[in-house]
Design an enzyme around this catalytic site. Structure first.
Site, PDB file in Angstrom:
ATOM      1  N   GLY B  49      -0.182 -98.419  27.134  1.00 11.12           N
ATOM      2  CA  GLY B  49      -0.868 -99.353  27.357  1.00 11.12           C
ATOM      3  C   GLY B  49       0.974-100.538  28.492  1.00 11.12           C
ATOM      4  N   CYS B 258     -31.513-103.817  39.654  1.00 11.88           N
ATOM      5  CA  CYS B 258     -31.447-103.288  41.322  1.00 11.88           C
ATOM      6  C   CYS B 258     -32.118-103.263  42.033  1.00 11.88           C
ATOM      7  CB  CYS B 258     -30.889-102.188  41.275  1.00 11.88           C
ATOM      8  SG  CYS B 258     -29.775-101.101  43.459  1.00 11.88           S
ATOM      9  N   CYS B 261     -32.172 -98.643  43.302  1.00 13.54           N
ATOM     10  CA  CYS B 261     -32.266 -97.241  42.907  1.00 13.54           C
ATOM     11  C   CYS B 261     -33.252 -98.152  41.486  1.00 13.54           C
ATOM     12  CB  CYS B 261     -31.310 -97.694  42.988  1.00 13.54           C
ATOM     13  SG  CYS B 261     -29.716 -98.188  41.310  1.00 13.54           S
ATOM     14  N   CYS B 283     -27.364-102.406  42.618  1.00 16.41           N
ATOM     15  CA  CYS B 283     -25.980-101.987  42.179  1.00 16.41           C
ATOM     16  C   CYS B 283     -24.358-102.035  42.390  1.00 16.41           C
ATOM     17  CB  CYS B 283     -25.975-100.573  42.009  1.00 16.41           C
ATOM     18  SG  CYS B 283     -27.548 -99.864  40.994  1.00 16.41           S
ATOM     19  N   CYS B 289     -26.241 -95.143  42.618  1.00 14.34           N
ATOM     20  CA  CYS B 289     -27.527 -96.216  43.392  1.00 14.34           C
ATOM     21  C   CYS B 289     -27.933 -95.149  44.403  1.00 14.34           C
ATOM     22  CB  CYS B 289     -27.157 -97.317  44.284  1.00 14.34           C
ATOM     23  SG  CYS B 289     -28.845 -98.279  44.492  1.00 14.34           S
TER      24      CYS B 289
END
Lengths: 261, 304
Positions: B49, B258, B261, B283, B289
Site C-alpha cells: 500500500g 444481465c 447471460c 455484464c 459474459c
C-alpha cells in the site's frame, strides 16, 4: 495524571527565535498553570505571534525550551518528542484558534465534519456518536443547529470563530492557544465571542494563551499579562496590576493610547 | 510467471526480443529502465500500500491512457507470459485493444481474452469476475495514486500523514457523504486500508470490486505514470474498505440480471438502446459474459 494541580502545565525557558539575522523574540520565560489565562500584548511586529508559534509546537525556536506536562508522562520537552507524538498532542490535548478562520477550518467540508474531524482523527468510527458530539458542541458555542451541514464559507466571521472554538474543544483540550481571536469582528460580535470564550474556558478549566493587540480583550479574559516590544518581554504581571499601574514607558504609552469612547 | 530478473552483471542484451519488433528491446523499455521499475516493485511489495516513487518514462501513448500500467507490465512480462488487457471490464475497447497490440508487437507475447488463460492482466477500472489465482498478476492503471489528494493538496503533507498514520481526514469525507445523502455515496476509487497500515486508492474500480482485493491470491501491482508512483498488494493481504461502525461498507446491487447471460452476481453496465431512453443491463466483464453464454446461460435478451 502526573504531578499536582499546582505544577505548571507549560514551562517556557529562555525562548529565542531568529529568522536568519532578523530577531523574532528573545529570552522569553514563563510558566502557565492549569486553568490560567495568559495574555500577550504588543504592537505589530513585536514578536507576539512568533512566540505563540514557538510555544505551540508550530515553529522550532532557535534556542530555549518549551516543556509541557502531559497526562501520562509528566513534563516533556515539546521539541524533544517525536513529531508523531507532537502532532497527536496538538490535536488532542491542545487547541489552536487562528486569527483567520480559514487557517483553522477545513473550508470544503460542513460545520459538523469540522467539529467531528478531531474525533475521527483519534479513532472514533461511529457516525452517530460523532454527529451527536458535533450537535452538542455547536450548541455550546451558541450556533444554529439548522446550519450543521452548511459549509463554513457561508458563515459570518463571528460564526466561523465560534465554529473554530467548537472544533478545538471537542477533544477536551487542557491548553488552547488563541491568536487574535476577535480581530476583524465588529464590537457587538466581539463582546459576545469574548463572553462565550470566558464562559467555556472558565467552566472547563482550560488554560489559555491569548495573543492580541487589543487591551480590552486581555482585560476581560486574562489573569496575567505579558507586554512585548521589539521581541522582548518588557513587563509581566497580573492583568489589572499591569494595566492600572504600568511601569515600563512602552506599557504606559500603550495604556494611554486607548481611545476613550 | 516466468520473468527472470537479470543478474546485475549480466549483459543487457540477454533478453532482447526473440520475436519482438526489430530495433526495439523486448517489451519496448530498455533493460535498465525495467530494472529500475522492478526495484520499485520489490519495495512496493515489501511495504503493501505504500506509494514508491519511480522514474516514469515517456511512453508512446498519452497520460491517462495507462502509461503507468504499461510500464509495470513491460517490467514484469516475460516471453512465455499470456497477456490480457481490459478497459472497463471489456477486452474490445480502444484502450485495451491498443495496449494488447502494443505488447503483441514489441514483446511477441501471446494474448488472450480469457481470464483463466492469462498470466498477466492489465486493467483499467475493473477486476475480472472470475477469481484470480496465485499464477496471475493483476496490473492496474492508476490516474491519481494519492487517496488523500482531494482532502489535502500538499504532497509533503500527505506523505507526512501516511508516515504518521493520520487518516482521520479520510473519514471526514465519508462523514460528509452521510451528512448530505444519508449514506456513503462514493462508488468508485473507494479508499481501502492495506495490511492494517497504509490507506490506498484502489484506482477507479467500482466499490463492487473492493472485496475481491481482500486476500486475493494474485499479486496486485499499481502503476501511475503521470504521478510517477508504484504501489502493490502482495498475495493474501488484508484489504479493508473504510467505513463507520453504524454505516458499514456496502457494494452496489442491481434489481436486473444481465440481459445477455442472465448473471445475477456480476457488475452490470446500463446501456441505452434507443432515443427514447430504453435501456438494458449487461455484464461489464465481457469475457465473463461470453463464457457464461457459451456454457448455455441466457438472459432475457433485453428490451424487445
Amino acid at each position: 495524571m502526573t504531578g499536582s494541580v499546582r505544577d505548571p502545565l507549560l514551562q517556557v525557558r529562555d525562548l529565542t527565535h531568529h529568522y536568519g539575522r532578523h530577531l523574532g523574540c528573545r529570552d522569553v520565560s514563563f510558566d502557565l498553570h492549569p486553568g490560567e489565562i495568559l495574555g500577550i500584548v504588543g504592537e505589530s511586529g513585536s514578536g507576539k505571534t512568533t512566540l505563540l508559534k514557538c510555544v505551540s509546537g508550530q515553529l522550532q525556536p532557535t534556542d530555549g525550551s518549551v516543556s509541557y506536562r502531559t497526562r501520562d508522562l509528566g513534563p516533556v520537552d515539546v521539541y524533544g518528542m517525536s513529531e508523531a507524538r507532537r502532532r497527536l498532542l496538538m490535536r488532542t490535548d491542545w487547541g489552536i484558534v487562528y486569527q483567520n478562520a480559514r487557517d483553522g477550518l477545513r473550508m470544503k467540508v460542513s460545520a459538523g465534519a469540522n467539529v467531528g474531524e478531531r474525533l475521527m482523527a483519534i479513532g472514533d468510527r461511529h457516525y452517530g456518536h460523532i454527529r451527536s458530539e458535533a450537535v452538542d458542541w455547536l450548541e455550546r458555542v451558541e450556533m444554529d443547529m439548522g446550519r450543521i451541514d452548511d459549509m463554513p464559507g457561508t458563515f459570518s466571521g463571528g460564526m466561523q470563530q465560534r465554529l473554530q472554538i467548537a472544533r478545538n474543544l471537542v477533544t477536551k483540550p487542557r491548553l488552547v492557544f488563541m491568536d487574535e481571536p476577535t480581530s476583524g469582528l465588529d464590537v457587538s460580535v466581539q463582546a459576545r465571542l469574548l463572553d462565550l470564550i470566558r464562559g467555556l474556558v472558565g467552566s472547563l478549566g482550560i488554560a489559555c494563551i491569548v495573543v492580541t493587540h487589543d487591551l480590552g480583550v486581555v482585560r476581560l479574559l486574562s489573569h496575567r499579562l505579558m507586554v512585548m516590544k521589539g521581541g522582548q518581554v518588557v513587563e509581566h504581571g497580573l492583568t489589572d496590576q499591569v494595566l492600572d499601574d504600568p511601569q515600563h514607558p512602552y506599557t504606559q504609552l500603550l495604556v494611554s493610547s486607548i481611545l476613550p469612547v | 510467471m516466468t520473468t527472470v530478473i537479470p543478474h546485475p552483471n549480466a549483459s543487457v542484451a540477454t533478453s532482447a526480443a526473440p520475436a519482438g519488433l526489430a530495433g526495439y528491446n523486448f517489451a519496448y523499455l530498455d533493460e535498465q529502465t525495467k530494472r529500475m521499475i522492478r526495484r520499485a516493485l520489490l519495495k512496493a511489495v515489501a511495504i503493501p500500500g505504500y506509494q514508491v516513487p519511480f522514474g516514469s518514462r515517456e511512453m508512446p501513448l498519452p497520460y491517462g491512457w495507462g502509461t503507468g500500467g504499461i510500464q509495470v507490465t513491460a517490467a514484469v512480462i516475460g516471453p512465455d507470459d499470456v497477456l490480457k488487457v481490459i478497459d472497463q471490464g471489456a477486452d474490445d475497447t480502444t484502450n485495451a485493444v491498443s495496449i494488447r497490440r502494443f505488447f503483441a508487437k514489441t514483446a511477441g507475447v501471446a494474448t488472450t481474452d480469457r481470464t483463466v488463460d492469462a498470466t498477466v492482466i492489465q486493467t483499467r477500472h475493473r477486476i475480472p469476475e472470475v477469481p484470480l489465482t496465485e499464477n496471475q498478476i493483476l496490473v492496474y492503471q492508476v490516474p491519481i495514486p494519492e487517496p488523500l489528494r482531494q482532502l489535502e493538496p500538499r504532497e509533503a503533507e500527505t506523505r507526512k500523514m501516511h508516515a504518521l498514520e493520520e487518516y482521520g481526514v479520510m473519514h471526514v469525507s465519508l462523514y460528509e457523504d452521510i451528512a448530505k445523502f444519508g449514506r456513503i455515496t462514493r462508488s468508485y476509487n473507494y479508499p481501502v486500508r492495506v495490511n492494517g497500515r497504509y490507506v490506498m486508492a484502489p484506482s477507479p474500480i467500482p466499490k463492487f470490486d473492493n472485496p475481491k482485493m481482500d486476500r486475493m491470491p494474485a499479486l496486485q501491482l499499481f502503476g501511475a505514470g503521470r504521478e510517477k508512483r508504484i504501489y502493490a498488494v502482495p498475495p493474501y493481504t488484508d484489504v479493508k474498505s473504510l467505513d463507520f461502525e453504524d454505516h458499514p461498507f456496502e457494494i452496489e446491487t442491481w434489481e436486473e440480471d444481465c440481459s445477455l447471460c442472465g448473471a445475477q452476481d456480476s457488475y452490470l453496465d446500463e446501456v441505452i438502446v434507443d432515443d427514447k431512453g430504453t435501456k438494458m443491463y449487461v455484464c461489464s466483464d465481457s469475457d465473463y459474459c461470453r463464457e457464461r453464454r457459451e456454457a448455455g446461460h441466457q438472459g432475457d435478451g433485453g428490451p424487445k
